[in-house]
Design an enzyme around this catalytic site. Structure first.
Site, PDB file in Angstrom:
ATOM      1  N   SER A  88      57.012  18.499  27.407  1.00  0.00           N
ATOM      2  CA  SER A  88      56.902  17.205  27.901  1.00  0.00           C
ATOM      3  C   SER A  88      55.051  16.735  28.275  1.00  0.00           C
ATOM      4  CB  SER A  88      57.493  16.834  28.977  1.00  0.00           C
ATOM      5  OG  SER A  88      58.990  16.789  28.874  1.00  0.00           O
ATOM      6  N   GLU A 143      59.829   7.412  16.066  1.00  0.00           N
ATOM      7  CA  GLU A 143      60.339   8.699  16.499  1.00  0.00           C
ATOM      8  C   GLU A 143      61.370   8.269  17.347  1.00  0.00           C
ATOM      9  OE1 GLU A 143      59.573  13.236  18.638  1.00  0.00           O
ATOM     10  OE2 GLU A 143      58.096  11.435  18.824  1.00  0.00           O
ATOM     11  N   GLN A 190      87.341  16.323  26.443  1.00  0.00           N
ATOM     12  CA  GLN A 190      88.326  16.506  27.464  1.00  0.00           C
ATOM     13  C   GLN A 190      89.454  15.960  26.973  1.00  0.00           C
ATOM     14  OE1 GLN A 190      87.545  17.853  30.485  1.00  0.00           O
ATOM     15  NE2 GLN A 190      89.921  17.104  31.242  1.00  0.00           N
TER      16      GLN A 190
END
Length: 370
Positions: A123, A231, A327
């Site tokens: 980052s 992006e 799930q």
């Protein structure tokens, strides 16, 4: 609710959906070059490439539609995302020769990669240490890069390296066009949940001529900032497609699967979760469409808040829907035969690459003066 599309865009979406039904790959490698080149022959890979280089010259809205529909259709073209991100950098800042090689290559079905992250820098781009040292006639590259998507089948890597030791760490970065077969470059795959998708890059006295510089020496940070809209929109559109696919597969399952004498989707516990996911999908789609239209209206403007919002929303939603799908499908959601686990793997990593969800929230907060 129905999506409001022009006839041309509706025809494009229909054609992509038909193609994906024929070429769909539930299993296998994330990128199939044969399928990729079939799309190139149809002119789709050049959707955002200027007409001067053989593309269609269309905008963000059309590009997002293409990305969303191919992701929904499970098209094995994982190389396209990094290709179009890199291509946009060459289009904006590259020399005419670089543009010709890369942009015309995109239209023909060639793949490009981009490399920024390092073992000690993710980052925090200002912490990059991979060095580009000036030598007679060019540059000598030394250092390691990591998490480089698609480098193992790309033609070039758009490299961000530290080209000086100036006090301003952002003002000492430069972009380079590196052939993947360059002497002194070793590409080594990283095993991940998704298979061979990303790579470590090792540069050992890798020589690049001056003609390999993309844009201006020391200006890579500014050049990178100019590509943030693209992006983040690419990642958002892809993940909206994944989220839609996970939702539809879940819906099909809960309608057909019976327990206690009726479809499990008729039970309130599942019905309400389906309703919530459907509502969130509509919200994400509207956000994506609106931001894409905003960018098309001002293509040279950067929209940090809006682009971060749509990336955050679509990637986190894809992860949520795929988890809910797993799930609700129980053991079948965990089985590779049904594909939900593959959608979950794609969705989970999307909240990390291209700027983590935490980074997106931080950017959004800063736009409000926080």
């Amino acid at each position: 609710m129905p999506r409001k599309l022009t006839d041309e865009r509706r025809d494009l979406v229909t054609a992509i959906a038909d193609f994906c039904r024929r070429e769909q790959r539930v299993k296998g490698e994330p990128h199939d070059q044969v399928v990729y080149e079939k799309m190139a022959a149809l002119g789709w890979l050049g959707i955002a490439v200027p007409e001067a280089y053989g593309g269609a010259g269309l905008g963000m809205t059309d590009l997002c539609l293409f990305l969303e529909e191919t992701a929904y259709g499970l098209a094995p073209i994982s190389g396209f995302g990094t290709t179009i991100i890199a291509a946009a950098a060459y289009e904006k800042f590259g020399t005419e020769e670089q543009k010709r090689v890369v942009l015309e290559g995109v239209v023909k079905g060639r793949v490009e990669a981009i490399s920024m992250s390092e073992p000690g820098a993710g980052s925090d781009v200002s912490a990059l240490t991979c060095r580009a040292d000036r030598v007679d006639g060019g540059w000598r590259i030394n250092g390691q890069k990591t998490w480089c998507s698609n480098a193992h089948f790309a033609d070039h890597v758009l490299l961000i390296a530290r080209s000086s030791q100036e006090e301003s760490r952002h003002r000492s970065l430069t972009q380079f066009m590196v052939p993947t077969n360059a002497d002194g470059l070793q590409i080594k795959g990283i095993d991940t949940m998704g298979g061979r998708e990303v790579n470590d890059l090792y540069f050992t006295d890798c020589f690049l001529p001056d003609s390999a510089v993309v844009g201006t020496v020391g200006n890579a940070w500014t050049q990178l900032m100019a590509g943030l809209n693209l992006e983040r929109m690419i990642l958002a559109a892809l993940m909206l497609g994944v989220a839609r696919r996970a939702f539809d597969d879940t819906l099909t399952y809960v309608r057909q699967r019976e327990q206690f004498g009726r479809p499990i989707g008729s039970f309130q516990a599942l019905k309400h979760r389906i309703a919530d996911m459907a509502t969130e999908l509509e919200c994400a789609r509207l956000l994506l469409d609106d931001v894409a239209a905003t960018i098309d209206a001002a293509p040279d403007q950067v929209f940090p808040r809006e682009a971060s919002m749509v990336k955050l929303k679509c990637t986190e939603l894809a992860k949520h829907v795929a988890l809910e799908g797993m799930q609700m499908m129980g053991g079948y959601g965990y089985a590779t035969e049904y594909g939900m686990e593959a959608l979950l793997r794609s969705a989970v990593v999307s909240t990390v690459y291209g700027g983590t969800s935490e980074i997106q929230r931080d950017i959004i907060g800063k736009t409000y003066g926080l």
